[in-house]
Structures are given as C-alpha cells and as structure tokens.
Design a protein around this motif. Structure first.
Motif, PDB file in Angstrom:
ATOM      1  N   GLU A 200       0.826  -1.243  -0.060  1.00 61.65           N
ATOM      2  CA  GLU A 200      -0.211   0.031   0.177  1.00 61.65           C
ATOM      3  C   GLU A 200       0.856   1.239   0.121  1.00 61.65           C
ATOM      4  N   LYS A 204       0.995   4.017  -3.119  1.00 65.38           N
ATOM      5  CA  LYS A 204       0.871   5.643  -2.840  1.00 65.38           C
ATOM      6  C   LYS A 204       1.925   6.458  -3.415  1.00 65.38           C
ATOM      7  N   ASN A 208       2.096   9.158  -6.450  1.00 69.92           N
ATOM      8  CA  ASN A 208       2.330  10.567  -6.361  1.00 69.92           C
ATOM      9  C   ASN A 208       3.729  10.926  -6.955  1.00 69.92           C
TER      10      ASN A 208
END
Length: 293
Positions: A200, A204, A208
């Motif tokens: 996870e 992320k 980004n």
C-alpha cells in the motif's frame, strides 16, 4: 433531434448509449442478450429486434462489439446493420477490430450511398461514465464534422485522424501501451515489496511520483483488491496486443514491449485468469517472485 441507434450494449457500449440518452437523444438499441439492456430500456431507450431494425429506424447507427467476428455477426446478413442502411445514413463503429475488415465494411457501406466512420474509444468504465473518455475518428472529414456534437456528448476529447481505418490504427497504437505501462508498475511495486516496503505504501508513493499516469493510477487499487467487475479482461487486452503485433509485422515496426506483455497475458490465461481484468498481470508476476497473493 436525430434518432440514434446503438448495437452492442455491453459494459462499454451500454455506457455510451446511456450518455446519449442522458444528453437528450432518442436512442433505439439492440443487444444479443436483451436482459443486459434492461437498465437502458428503463431509462427510455427503444428496442430493436435486430441490428437491421435499429439501422432502419435510426439516422445514425452506432455499434460496439468485442472483436472482428462479432462485428461481422452484427454487420452482415439479412438481419445485419448493412441491410438497414439507406443513402445518406451514417454508421459509426466504435469497436476495436481488424483494420482491413473495417475498411472493407466502409467500402460496402459507401456502395449503398451511406457513410461509415471508425470511432474507437480510449478510456475505461469510469472515465466513460464521467464523459472524460477520448474518441478518435477515421473516415470522411465532412461526415465527422456533421456528427461531432453527438460524439462530444460521449467524450470530451474528439480527434479526427484520417481516412477509414486510421482511427483504428491509432487506437491500437494507444492500447499497446496499457500492459507495457502496467508491467513497469507491477515490477516496481514487487521490487519494493520484497525489499520490505508495504504494498500500500509503495503504491501511494508510485501514484504520487512523476511516473504516474491515468492508465496506471486507475488500476493501482486492483493490486490490493480485485475489482468486482473486470474493466478490460485478459482476453480483450490480448486481442488488442495481437492486432498490434500483426500491424507491427506488416509495417515493419519492432514491438518488443508488446511481445513481452503479450507473453505475460498468455501466462495469465494459462493460470485461469482470462476473464479477470488484465491487472492480474501483477498476480502472475507475484507468483514468479515467490509472493503469495
């Protein structure tokens, strides 16, 4: 207001038809399995018993089916779209099929005094529903300009590419990047995960980063939880990859990334994942990397 026809009301085609209904157009539709079109019928769509009946009733007939074989099933024969086209009518096929098959169909449509545009869609279920998909158009430019406002009700970005078949060429050229980009994402996330970074967290940070793109970002969540409904399954993705490889051979363009991605899709099929979203490429690689999904 013109009457629009829509043949092929699957996951993508059904959403296109819904956008046309929401834009206020009168739509008559046909799907091989009528029950799958019930939501559209409830929303006001009329029903045609055959593709020909749809084409006879509509000023502009749209279609979207899975492959070249399915295209011939709705286009040819006494109950097909071609039999229902009269001089001056317009036929817009949004399927991703073989270019030569589409160009030959356009010639047959023109012989009847009608016009055909190949108009594939670039997007997914979410972007299409939101009106953010992009459309590319091949065929007579004057006909394209005539129906452009209707196409803009489907997707916010509509581009004319060239003669019949050129939009399909462009669609294949775009779609070949989908598994290639996703392969890079999968390899990067797996490397991070095996090095101790939670999946996870790695996802992320990836999303980004400067490497993120809509194509990868929309499927990133599938690496954590599979979707209830495949957006674009392995069989469909591999169909497009095979179209790309065939074009690459014909045009003498080496498609190394396509060939590698296609083999990974073959491995997914061998593992029984043919009907899952092509994001299952991650599952295949994870197994090769010794991770239990």
């Amino acid at each position: 207001m013109v009457t629009l026809g829509y043949v092929g009301l699957g996951k993508m085609g059904g959403r296109v038809a819904k956008r046309l209904l929401d834009a206020g157009y009168s739509v008559i539709g046909y799907n091989r399995t009528k029950s799958k079109a019930q939501e559209l019928l409830d929303a006001g769509m009329q029903w045609g018993e055959t593709p020909r009946q749809v084409a006879e009733a509509a000023d502009i007939t749209f279609s979207m089916v899975t492959n070249t074989t399915a295209f011939h099933e709705i286009f040819d024969g006494q109950h097909g779209i071609l039999a229902g086209l009269e001089p001056g009518k317009i036929y817009v096929d949004m399927s991703t099929i073989g270019i030569e098959a589409s160009k030959e169909a356009a010639k047959r449509v023109a012989a009847q005094g009608a016009h055909m545009l190949d108009t594939p869609v670039s997007g997914n279920l979410t972007t299409l529903s939101q009106g953010n998909a992009s459309l590319m158009v091949g065929g007579d430019e004057a006909v394209f300009q005539q129906i452009k406002p209707i196409l803009q009700a489907i997707g916010s970005k509509v581009d004319y590419v060239g003669a019949n078949g050129q939009a399909l060429l462009m669609k294949v050229a775009i779609n070949l990047s989908l598994p290639i980009q996703f392969l890079g994402l999968c390899e990067g996330i797996l490397l991070a995960e095996k090095g101790g970074i939670p999946r996870e967290t790695a996802l992320k940070v990836w999303i980004n980063s400067a490497l993120s793109s809509p194509a990868t970002a929309h499927r990133a969540a599938f690496l954590v939880e599979k979707p209830e409904e495949a957006w674009f399954d392995v069989n469909m993705m591999q169909k497009d990859m095979l179209l790309a490889l065939d074009l690459g051979r014909t045009l003498e363009v080496p498609l190394l990334g396509v060939a590698l991605s296609n083999e990974l899709l073959t491995a997914a099929r061998a593992m029984g994942l043919a009907k899952e979203d092509f994001a299952c490429m991650f599952e295949v690689l994870a197994k090769l990397a010794g991770l239990n999904e």
